[in-house]
Design a protein around this motif. Structure first.
Motif, short mmCIF file in Angstrom:
data_model
loop_
_atom_site.label_atom_id
_atom_site.label_comp_id
_atom_site.label_asym_id
_atom_site.label_seq_id
_atom_site.Cartn_x
_atom_site.Cartn_y
_atom_site.Cartn_z
N SER A 182 11.05 -0.75 3.78
CA SER A 182 10.86 -0.31 5.07
C SER A 182 9.78 -0.17 6.27
O SER A 182 9.62 -0.88 7.17
CB SER A 182 9.95 1.53 4.56
N ALA A 183 8.27 -1.23 5.13
CA ALA A 183 7.57 -1.98 6.43
C ALA A 183 8.15 -3.33 7.30
O ALA A 183 7.88 -3.28 8.11
CB ALA A 183 6.55 -2.18 5.37
N HIS A 222 -5.90 1.22 5.94
CA HIS A 222 -5.78 0.72 4.87
C HIS A 222 -6.46 -0.71 4.25
O HIS A 222 -8.09 -0.93 3.80
CB HIS A 222 -4.82 -0.13 4.04
N GLU A 244 -1.41 1.08 10.71
CA GLU A 244 -1.53 0.97 8.88
C GLU A 244 -2.47 0.58 9.00
O GLU A 244 -3.39 0.74 7.49
CB GLU A 244 -0.22 1.03 9.06
N CYS A 267 0.61 -1.24 -0.08
CA CYS A 267 -0.01 0.04 0.26
C CYS A 267 0.95 1.10 0.08
O CYS A 267 0.82 2.37 -0.78
CB CYS A 267 -1.09 0.26 1.22
N ARG A 268 2.12 1.35 0.92
CA ARG A 268 3.11 2.47 0.68
C ARG A 268 3.22 2.61 -1.10
O ARG A 268 3.26 4.14 -1.14
CB ARG A 268 4.16 2.09 1.29
N GLY A 327 8.34 0.86 -0.37
CA GLY A 327 7.40 0.17 0.32
C GLY A 327 7.62 -0.94 1.48
O GLY A 327 7.22 -0.68 2.51
#
Ligand code: BTN
Length: 272
Positions: free
Chosen positions: A195-196, A215, A211, A105-106, A192
């Protein structure tokens, strides 16, 4: 032949000049056609491929989905697998699929027209149809996973899909009414995801689950969950600390759902 651009070389063969990650995707392989990127990635993991390795293919002849389903993977979609060797417990590793959905999603935020949302546990929907699926496969070690292969499939267009699934599938280019640069998309998704994963492994689970909830598509609406033990009806309220779905079944009764398939009682509730 254009020698400056490497002639007929497929642009997906190298992503090095576009990739902004620190560790994810720096070992990378691209294949025109494979059985399943997850199957090949698993074999390469057995042979010692490093954590962060990414395998991408233009098409798959035996793409695999969750619950033993076939995953249609014609030429043109984005089909790839990520190999992780995470230092976490086996139980913690189970939430990596949720973390993957957050990471995707990021990456998809770069395409605001998509308005992508997560259907528990980790399907990504857009406009009421499935845009992306995630299949995680783990080889257990004694205390932590030896490795985890996370396969991700994103439909760019529904054009090559069979009638069986075309009415339920979303294609990124169809929604955006524009072409999508696959290489750029892959690099954004990897950023993305990295980072997650970093956040999860460094212990910031609560923020990631928050987060995920932001979503999530079907929180607070009536759903049916098909579980291995039968159907449950209720209203999803969020995630437990372990990443299980918290289902309010009315009359003060609740359930923690570990695995299953969720569908809204009213199909319009999937429309984000
Ligand atoms: C699902 O059923 O939603 C999961 C689909 C996962 C598909 C991807 S495509 C890349 C990777 N290789 C596979 O064979 N499956 C995953």
């Amino acid at each position: 032949m254009n020698f400056e651009n490497g002639g007929d070389v497929n642009p997906m063969e190298s992503i090095a000049d576009e990739l902004k990650t620190v560790w994810l995707g720096h070992h990378y392989d691209y294949m025109d056609s494979v059985s399943s990127t997850n199957t090949i990635c698993y074999e390469l993991a057995e042979k010692g491929a490093p954590s962060g390795f990414v395998l991408c293919a233009d098409s798959q002849t035996a793409g695999r989905g969750r619950r033993g389903n076939h995953w249609e993977s014609p030429k043109g979609g984005l089909w790839f697998s990520v190999l992780l060797r995470p230092s976490c417990t086996l139980q913690e590793a189970q939430a990596l699929t949720l973390v993957t959905a957050v990471g995707l999603c990021r990456g998809l935020m770069y395409y605001p027209g998509l308005r992508a949302g997560i259907k528990w546990p980790n399907d990504i929907y857009s406009g009421g149809r499935k845009l992306c699926g995630i299949l995680s496969e783990l080889k257990p070690g004694e205390t932590c996973p030896e490795y985890v292969v996370i396969g991700i499939g994103i439909n760019l267009s529904t054009a090559g899909l069979t009638d069986r699934i075309v009415s339920e599938a979303a294609g990124m280019e169809d929604i955006l009414c524009d072409s999508v640069d696959k290489r750029e998309l892959l690099c954004r998704l990897l950023l993305g995801l990295e980072s997650a994963y970093d956040q999860y492994i460094s212990g910031q689970k609560e923020r990631l689950f928050e987060e995920w909830k932001n979503h999530a598509l079907l929180l607070g609406v009536p759903v049916v969950v098909e579980t291995p033990g039968g159907e449950l009806r209720g209203v999803p309220m969020g995630l437990t600390d372990d990443g299980f779905l918290l289902l309010d079944m009315g009359n003060g009764k609740g359930a923690k759902v570990i695995a299953g398939h969720l569908r809204p009682q009213n199909p319009d509730d999937l429309n984000n």
